[in-house]
Design an enzyme around this catalytic site. Structure first.
Site, PDB file in Angstrom:
ATOM      1  N   GLU A 146       0.799  -1.228   0.000  1.00 17.08           N
ATOM      2  CA  GLU A 146       0.000   0.000   0.000  1.00 17.08           C
ATOM      3  C   GLU A 146       0.838   1.286   0.000  1.00 17.08           C
ATOM      4  O   GLU A 146       0.620   2.179   0.820  1.00 17.08           O
ATOM      5  CB  GLU A 146      -0.971  -0.013   1.196  1.00 17.08           C
ATOM      6  N   ASN A 189       1.963  -5.321  -3.028  1.00 17.40           N
ATOM      7  CA  ASN A 189       0.543  -5.624  -2.745  1.00 17.40           C
ATOM      8  C   ASN A 189      -0.212  -4.324  -2.488  1.00 17.40           C
ATOM      9  O   ASN A 189       0.275  -3.430  -1.786  1.00 17.40           O
ATOM     10  CB  ASN A 189       0.501  -6.501  -1.481  1.00 17.40           C
ATOM     11  N   HIS A 225     -10.720  -6.125  -2.083  1.00 13.04           N
ATOM     12  CA  HIS A 225     -11.772  -5.925  -1.074  1.00 13.04           C
ATOM     13  C   HIS A 225     -12.935  -5.219  -1.774  1.00 13.04           C
ATOM     14  O   HIS A 225     -12.841  -4.029  -2.087  1.00 13.04           O
ATOM     15  CB  HIS A 225     -11.267  -5.048   0.069  1.00 13.04           C
ATOM     16  N   GLU A 254      -6.412 -10.691  -0.901  1.00 17.27           N
ATOM     17  CA  GLU A 254      -7.225 -10.409   0.301  1.00 17.27           C
ATOM     18  C   GLU A 254      -8.704 -10.371  -0.064  1.00 17.27           C
ATOM     19  O   GLU A 254      -9.470  -9.532   0.425  1.00 17.27           O
ATOM     20  CB  GLU A 254      -6.803  -9.074   0.931  1.00 17.27           C
ATOM     21  N   ASP A 256     -12.457 -10.336  -0.486  1.00 21.54           N
ATOM     22  CA  ASP A 256     -13.754 -10.441   0.186  1.00 21.54           C
ATOM     23  C   ASP A 256     -14.733  -9.554  -0.562  1.00 21.54           C
ATOM     24  O   ASP A 256     -14.339  -8.561  -1.183  1.00 21.54           O
ATOM     25  CB  ASP A 256     -13.711 -10.151   1.693  1.00 21.54           C
TER      26      ASP A 256
HETATM   27  O1  9MR Z   1      -7.754  -7.801   8.584  1.00 17.47           O
HETATM   28  C1  9MR Z   1      -6.810  -6.988   9.245  1.00 17.47           C
HETATM   29  C2  9MR Z   1      -7.407  -6.464  10.539  1.00 17.47           C
HETATM   30  O2  9MR Z   1      -7.586  -7.534  11.459  1.00 17.47           O
HETATM   31  C3  9MR Z   1      -6.503  -5.419  11.140  1.00 17.47           C
HETATM   32  O3  9MR Z   1      -7.145  -4.830  12.252  1.00 17.47           O
HETATM   33  C4  9MR Z   1      -6.187  -4.362  10.095  1.00 17.47           C
HETATM   34  C5  9MR Z   1      -5.262  -3.314  10.671  1.00 17.47           C
HETATM   35  O4  9MR Z   1      -4.798  -2.437   9.725  1.00 17.47           O
HETATM   36  O5  9MR Z   1      -5.573  -4.974   8.990  1.00 17.47           O
HETATM   37  C6  9MR Z   1      -6.433  -5.846   8.345  1.00 17.47           C
HETATM   38  O6  9MR Z   1      -5.833  -6.370   7.189  1.00 17.47           O
HETATM   39  C7  9MR Z   1      -5.501  -5.429   6.178  1.00 17.47           C
HETATM   40  C8  9MR Z   1      -4.288  -5.957   5.465  1.00 17.47           C
HETATM   41  O7  9MR Z   1      -3.266  -6.215   6.385  1.00 17.47           O
HETATM   42  C9  9MR Z   1      -3.829  -5.001   4.403  1.00 17.47           C
HETATM   43  N1  9MR Z   1      -4.883  -4.654   3.492  1.00 17.47           N
HETATM   44  C10 9MR Z   1      -6.142  -4.241   4.097  1.00 17.47           C
HETATM   45  C11 9MR Z   1      -6.586  -5.262   5.120  1.00 17.47           C
HETATM   46  C12 9MR Z   1      -7.957  -4.896   5.668  1.00 17.47           C
HETATM   47  O8  9MR Z   1      -7.885  -3.716   6.396  1.00 17.47           O
END
Ligand code: 9MR
Length: 433
Positions: A146, A189, A225, A254, A256
């Protein structure tokens, strides 16, 4: 059931291998993996672990490999939770995606406080230490996550790395990563890069530049997402393909999709078909095993519901992967359920269970709904209930004709008298014939 299986067997005789009955097996037959993000603290929950172990052949630690989890204090590495996931996966022959080494989020405060030269040392040390700890155990690493802004600018996102080290931090991170574990695939990513847009163009230009100059990069992760504000783009496959044409693998990392029923299922089908349509799309990871623990739980974006029932989306994915699509491995009748509380008062609430047929039409269905004593079900509609001796377990069958077309839904409702307890009922899995 025997005759259904026999009938399915006859159809499958057309010179093809028996269709795979799980996501992982079906993806493997297509030369791909099918993974899930997992959390170490749920591995002890039996249905969580059994769903993971049965259906998936790759895992991504959802949070356990992030910088704050493994190096919260400088040079003091804590791998306990991440190791738990890696050993769970390895002992079952699952692959592991590493997520993530350099990211502006879940970054401990000490990193942001460093001056440039020290930050560079800390970044390279973090990459090297973590990758060497997992050397040989990770098939792909999200080296940088990101790094670009949303919107039309195509600019870099502000972060300690970007702000103090400048654009070159991504290249430096990838070079350091290659040296630390030469066998791991190194990925960039990001999210909102799933279709062709300004942000994905910026990533595309980065990858093209890296390939032209020999900077190591092997793959690009598309987080994917999706929800109504950010649906599966029409040019999803074309976007994956243009990256693949640069000479990198692409992965859906990722996935969903918020929603339910057939709309959600058909979006999942589109995603799977996009990946299958790009030969360098090597695998798909969904961002969680069950809706219950999703980061977007209220949007029910995953393939298994809160009770680990297979959803219509599950059947759609399995079918798109060339599996049986039955939700049960037999090629025949199947159904999935979803539950919602439709009304709530101080003394009682109304619940609705929606039954959705799988890839084939069904002629009848059964769902068990269990309330917690001293709760009592006082009324039901659109179904014929029967009760166990405790009076807490209601088995619901259709009222009259139970036929439901493939992928279509029907629902029944009931009123629960709270008697001081407002908890939701447990809705068991749906069986169909
Ligand atoms: O799913 C993850 C969640 O449990 C955490 O609280 C969050 C914190 O930033 O991160 C989420 O996962 C993220 C991933 O690491 C990177 N891309 C976005 C995902 C969803 O927020």
């Amino acid at each position: 059931m025997a005759s259904l299986l026999a009938a399915a067997g006859v159809t499958a005789l057309a010179g093809t291998a028996e269709a795979a009955g799980t996501l992982g097996a079906a993806a493997a037959e297509k030369g791909r993996y099918f993974g899930a993000a997992v959390a170490a603290n749920h591995l002890g929950e039996a249905p969580y672990a059994s769903t993971l172990n049965t259906e998936f052949n790759s895992v991504t630690p959802e949070n356990e490999m992030k910088w704050d989890a493994v190096e919260g204090t400088r040079n003091s590495f804590t791998y306990g939770a991440a190791d738990q996931i890696v050993s769970h996966a390895q002992s079952r022959g699952m692959k592991v995606r590493g997520h993530t080494l350099v990211w502006h989020s879940q970054l401990p405060g000490w990193v942001g406080g460093l001056a440039a030269a020290d930050l560079r040392t800390a970044m390279n040390n973090h990459i090297t230490q973590v990758m060497q700890h997992y050397k040989g155990k990770i098939h792909s690493w999200d080296v940088v996550n990101e790094a670009f802004q949303d919107g039309s600018s195509g600019a870099r996102r502000s972060s300690p790395f970007q702000d103090k080290l400048g654009n070159g931090f991504i290249e430096e991170a990838f070079r350091t990563a290659r040296a630390a574990d030469p066998a791991a695939k190194l990925c960039y990513n990001d999210y909102n890069t799933d279709g062709v847009n300004a942000k994905s163009n910026a990533v595309y230009n980065l990858v093209r530049d890296f390939k032209a100059r020999g900077v190591p990069i092997d793959c690009v992760g598309f987080q994917s997402h999706f929800n109504s504000a950010s649906p599966v783009p029409g040019d999803y496959r074309a976007n994956l393909q243009r990256f693949a044409d640069l000479g990198v693998d692409v992965q859906i990392t990722e996935l969903d999709i918020e929603g339910s029923g057939t709309a959600q299922a058909s979006s999942y089908t589109n995603v799977v078909n996009a990946c299958l349509g790009v030969s360098r799309c090597t695998g798909i990871t969904v961002w969680g095993v069950t809706d219950k623990y999703s980061w977007r739980a209220s949007g029910t974006p995953l393939l298994f519901d809160n009770n680990y029932n297979k959803k219509a989306a599950y059947n759609a994915v399995l079918t798109a992967l060339g599996g049986t699509g039955s939700g049960g491995g037999g090629g025949g009748a199947s159904c999935t359920v979803s539950y919602s509380r439709t009304d709530d008062w101080s003394d009682r609430y109304n619940g609705r269970v929606t039954v959705t047929a799988g890839g084939s039409a069904i002629s009848t269905w059964t769902v068990a709904v269990t309330v917690t004593s001293p709760q009592k079900v006082s009324t039901t509609w659109n179904g014929t209930p029967s009760w166990d001796s405790s009076g807490n377990v209601m088995t619901m069958r259709p009222n009259g004709n139970g036929s439901v077309a493939a992928g279509a839904s029907t629902s029944f409702g009931f009123t629960v008298m709270k008697n001081g307890n407002s908890s939701a009922p447990s809705v068991g899995s749906c069986s169909a014939s």
